[in-house]
Design a protein around this motif. Structure first.
Motif, PDB file in Angstrom:
ATOM      1  N   CYS A  16       4.726   2.851  -6.571  1.00 49.72           N
ATOM      2  CA  CYS A  16       3.282   2.861  -6.364  1.00 49.72           C
ATOM      3  C   CYS A  16       3.000   2.846  -4.865  1.00 49.72           C
ATOM      4  O   CYS A  16       3.575   2.044  -4.129  1.00 49.72           O
ATOM      5  CB  CYS A  16       2.674   1.628  -7.036  1.00 49.72           C
ATOM      6  SG  CYS A  16       0.881   1.558  -6.941  1.00 49.72           S
ATOM      7  N   LEU A  17       2.132   3.731  -4.420  1.00 50.89           N
ATOM      8  CA  LEU A  17       1.721   3.751  -3.026  1.00 50.89           C
ATOM      9  C   LEU A  17       0.659   2.690  -2.790  1.00 50.89           C
ATOM     10  O   LEU A  17      -0.033   2.283  -3.727  1.00 50.89           O
ATOM     11  CB  LEU A  17       1.140   5.120  -2.666  1.00 50.89           C
ATOM     12  CG  LEU A  17       2.109   6.291  -2.727  1.00 50.89           C
ATOM     13  CD1 LEU A  17       1.359   7.611  -2.608  1.00 50.89           C
ATOM     14  CD2 LEU A  17       3.147   6.161  -1.618  1.00 50.89           C
ATOM     15  N   VAL A  18       0.528   2.279  -1.552  1.00 49.20           N
ATOM     16  CA  VAL A  18      -0.540   1.362  -1.166  1.00 49.20           C
ATOM     17  C   VAL A  18      -1.368   2.090  -0.117  1.00 49.20           C
ATOM     18  O   VAL A  18      -0.848   2.534   0.894  1.00 49.20           O
ATOM     19  CB  VAL A  18       0.014   0.034  -0.616  1.00 49.20           C
ATOM     20  CG1 VAL A  18      -1.132  -0.873  -0.189  1.00 49.20           C
ATOM     21  CG2 VAL A  18       0.896  -0.645  -1.657  1.00 49.20           C
ATOM     22  N   ARG A  19      -2.666   2.200  -0.408  1.00 49.08           N
ATOM     23  CA  ARG A  19      -3.583   2.960   0.440  1.00 49.08           C
ATOM     24  C   ARG A  19      -4.540   1.997   1.144  1.00 49.08           C
ATOM     25  O   ARG A  19      -5.130   1.127   0.512  1.00 49.08           O
ATOM     26  CB  ARG A  19      -4.371   3.932  -0.431  1.00 49.08           C
ATOM     27  CG  ARG A  19      -5.453   4.674   0.270  1.00 49.08           C
ATOM     28  CD  ARG A  19      -6.239   5.612  -0.636  1.00 49.08           C
ATOM     29  NE  ARG A  19      -6.718   4.922  -1.828  1.00 49.08           N
ATOM     30  CZ  ARG A  19      -6.642   5.452  -3.062  1.00 49.08           C
ATOM     31  NH1 ARG A  19      -6.112   6.623  -3.264  1.00 49.08           N
ATOM     32  NH2 ARG A  19      -7.108   4.789  -4.090  1.00 49.08           N
ATOM     33  N   ASP A  20      -4.679   2.164   2.463  1.00 46.94           N
ATOM     34  CA  ASP A  20      -5.646   1.398   3.250  1.00 46.94           C
ATOM     35  C   ASP A  20      -6.879   2.284   3.366  1.00 46.94           C
ATOM     36  O   ASP A  20      -6.935   3.191   4.192  1.00 46.94           O
ATOM     37  CB  ASP A  20      -5.059   1.063   4.624  1.00 46.94           C
ATOM     38  CG  ASP A  20      -5.987   0.214   5.474  1.00 46.94           C
ATOM     39  OD1 ASP A  20      -7.210   0.202   5.208  1.00 46.94           O
ATOM     40  OD2 ASP A  20      -5.483  -0.426   6.407  1.00 46.94           O
ATOM     41  N   ASN A  21      -7.870   2.033   2.490  1.00 48.39           N
ATOM     42  CA  ASN A  21      -9.064   2.889   2.444  1.00 48.39           C
ATOM     43  C   ASN A  21      -9.863   2.837   3.740  1.00 48.39           C
ATOM     44  O   ASN A  21     -10.426   3.844   4.150  1.00 48.39           O
ATOM     45  CB  ASN A  21      -9.958   2.489   1.269  1.00 48.39           C
ATOM     46  CG  ASN A  21      -9.382   2.919  -0.052  1.00 48.39           C
ATOM     47  OD1 ASN A  21      -8.561   3.833  -0.124  1.00 48.39           O
ATOM     48  ND2 ASN A  21      -9.779   2.254  -1.122  1.00 48.39           N
ATOM     49  N   ALA A  22      -9.922   1.684   4.385  1.00 50.78           N
ATOM     50  CA  ALA A  22     -10.721   1.537   5.596  1.00 50.78           C
ATOM     51  C   ALA A  22     -10.218   2.435   6.718  1.00 50.78           C
ATOM     52  O   ALA A  22     -11.005   2.938   7.519  1.00 50.78           O
ATOM     53  CB  ALA A  22     -10.718   0.083   6.048  1.00 50.78           C
ATOM     54  N   HIS A  23      -8.913   2.650   6.775  1.00 50.17           N
ATOM     55  CA  HIS A  23      -8.329   3.457   7.847  1.00 50.17           C
ATOM     56  C   HIS A  23      -7.806   4.815   7.365  1.00 50.17           C
ATOM     57  O   HIS A  23      -7.212   5.553   8.139  1.00 50.17           O
ATOM     58  CB  HIS A  23      -7.195   2.682   8.530  1.00 50.17           C
ATOM     59  CG  HIS A  23      -7.668   1.441   9.193  1.00 50.17           C
ATOM     60  ND1 HIS A  23      -7.577   0.198   8.591  1.00 50.17           N
ATOM     61  CD2 HIS A  23      -8.278   1.248  10.382  1.00 50.17           C
ATOM     62  CE1 HIS A  23      -8.085  -0.705   9.403  1.00 50.17           C
ATOM     63  NE2 HIS A  23      -8.525  -0.101  10.494  1.00 50.17           N
ATOM     64  N   ARG A  24      -7.999   5.099   6.078  1.00 48.85           N
ATOM     65  CA  ARG A  24      -7.532   6.364   5.485  1.00 48.85           C
ATOM     66  C   ARG A  24      -6.043   6.567   5.732  1.00 48.85           C
ATOM     67  O   ARG A  24      -5.606   7.620   6.177  1.00 48.85           O
ATOM     68  CB  ARG A  24      -8.333   7.558   6.013  1.00 48.85           C
ATOM     69  CG  ARG A  24      -9.835   7.473   5.906  1.00 48.85           C
ATOM     70  CD  ARG A  24     -10.380   7.295   4.529  1.00 48.85           C
ATOM     71  NE  ARG A  24      -9.982   8.366   3.636  1.00 48.85           N
ATOM     72  CZ  ARG A  24     -10.104   8.300   2.318  1.00 48.85           C
ATOM     73  NH1 ARG A  24     -10.591   7.221   1.762  1.00 48.85           N
ATOM     74  NH2 ARG A  24      -9.722   9.282   1.569  1.00 48.85           N
ATOM     75  N   GLN A  25      -5.253   5.510   5.448  1.00 45.03           N
ATOM     76  CA  GLN A  25      -3.816   5.550   5.680  1.00 45.03           C
ATOM     77  C   GLN A  25      -3.044   5.233   4.407  1.00 45.03           C
ATOM     78  O   GLN A  25      -3.492   4.428   3.588  1.00 45.03           O
ATOM     79  CB  GLN A  25      -3.416   4.502   6.731  1.00 45.03           C
ATOM     80  CG  GLN A  25      -4.012   4.712   8.075  1.00 45.03           C
ATOM     81  CD  GLN A  25      -3.718   3.552   9.012  1.00 45.03           C
ATOM     82  OE1 GLN A  25      -3.465   2.433   8.585  1.00 45.03           O
ATOM     83  NE2 GLN A  25      -3.759   3.819  10.300  1.00 45.03           N
ATOM     84  N   ILE A  26      -1.888   5.855   4.277  1.00 46.07           N
ATOM     85  CA  ILE A  26      -0.928   5.438   3.257  1.00 46.07           C
ATOM     86  C   ILE A  26      -0.144   4.324   3.930  1.00 46.07           C
ATOM     87  O   ILE A  26       0.645   4.558   4.837  1.00 46.07           O
ATOM     88  CB  ILE A  26      -0.022   6.602   2.824  1.00 46.07           C
ATOM     89  CG1 ILE A  26      -0.874   7.726   2.232  1.00 46.07           C
ATOM     90  CG2 ILE A  26       1.024   6.100   1.820  1.00 46.07           C
ATOM     91  CD1 ILE A  26      -0.119   9.008   2.009  1.00 46.07           C
ATOM     92  N   ARG A  27      -0.408   3.117   3.506  1.00 43.27           N
ATOM     93  CA  ARG A  27       0.052   1.930   4.230  1.00 43.27           C
ATOM     94  C   ARG A  27       1.429   1.443   3.787  1.00 43.27           C
ATOM     95  O   ARG A  27       2.158   0.819   4.549  1.00 43.27           O
ATOM     96  CB  ARG A  27      -0.991   0.832   4.029  1.00 43.27           C
ATOM     97  CG  ARG A  27      -0.682  -0.503   4.576  1.00 43.27           C
ATOM     98  CD  ARG A  27      -0.755  -0.514   6.097  1.00 43.27           C
ATOM     99  NE  ARG A  27      -0.343  -1.788   6.608  1.00 43.27           N
ATOM    100  CZ  ARG A  27      -1.165  -2.791   6.878  1.00 43.27           C
ATOM    101  NH1 ARG A  27      -2.463  -2.661   6.698  1.00 43.27           N
ATOM    102  NH2 ARG A  27      -0.690  -3.923   7.341  1.00 43.27           N
ATOM    103  N   GLY A  28       1.789   1.716   2.513  1.00 47.77           N
ATOM    104  CA  GLY A  28       3.064   1.186   2.062  1.00 47.77           C
ATOM    105  C   GLY A  28       3.476   1.731   0.713  1.00 47.77           C
ATOM    106  O   GLY A  28       2.811   2.591   0.126  1.00 47.77           O
TER     107      GLY A  28
END
Length: 186
Positions: free
Chosen positions: A143-155
């Motif tokens: 499962c990917l982890v998405r940082d919506n605030a920064h529009r990043q694939i975080r982990g």
């Protein structure tokens, strides 16, 4: 400024891994189980690489998955050991009508669009028990982890890694496949 004391390793000193510790339990923060790309460079592989080379590389590096990137280093999918299995190679050859040596990482990867993603802010507030329940129900091993605030694939979170850290097998809810549906109605 002060200097710290240096010493030599003793023969009894050994390399540790996170799996050797029992510091993760159901009430622990779920964030502890995410491979955070702000802290760890993700294992990545080129989409154009021959699949057989990728399999050899992953075996040598002893990793069970790699993020797949295009020529601009943008994330486009995930390659896993399971997708490099003999059965998967044969199926891809038959589907694409090409020989084994011509298969590329792109031919075998799980496309980005098919991967589930959790919101980083939700993960920050979740426990390991919440994460296990979510992943078990989703039936997905990654499962990917998405940082919506920064529009990043975080982990990335791996159920295999989660199982190893918990020292117990996390079983996934079986997904319904087209073949199972056809067999049931056939």
């Amino acid at each position: 400024m002060k200097f710290l004391p240096l010493s030599r390793l003793d023969t009894a000193d050994h390399l540790v891994t996170p799996q050797e510790f029992f510091d993760i339990e159901g009430s622990s923060p779920a964030l502890n189980l995410m491979m955070d790309f702000r802290q760890h460079h993700p294992h990545a592989i080129s989409a154009a690489m021959p699949a057989l080379w990728a399999a050899s590389l992953m075996e040598t590096e002893q990793v069970d998955c790699k993020l797949v990137v295009d020529h601009q280093r943008e994330f486009i999918g995930l390659l896993t050991q399971e997708r490099l299995s003999e059965q998967s190679l044969i199926a891809a050859q038959a589907k694409l009508g090409i020989d084994r040596k011509s298969l590329t990482v792109t031919d075998l990867m799980l496309p980005r669009s098919a991967m589930p993603a959790l919101n980083y802010d939700d993960l920050v507030r979740a426990t390991v028990a919440d994460l296990v329940a979510t992943l078990r129900e989703a039936g997905e091993p990654y499962c990917l982890v998405r940082d919506n605030a920064h529009r990043q694939i975080r982990g990335l979170i791996s159920v295999g890694e989660l199982s190893a850290r918990l020292h117990q097998q996390v079983s996934l809810k079986p997904q319904v496949s087209v073949l199972k549906v056809l067999d049931a109605h056939g």
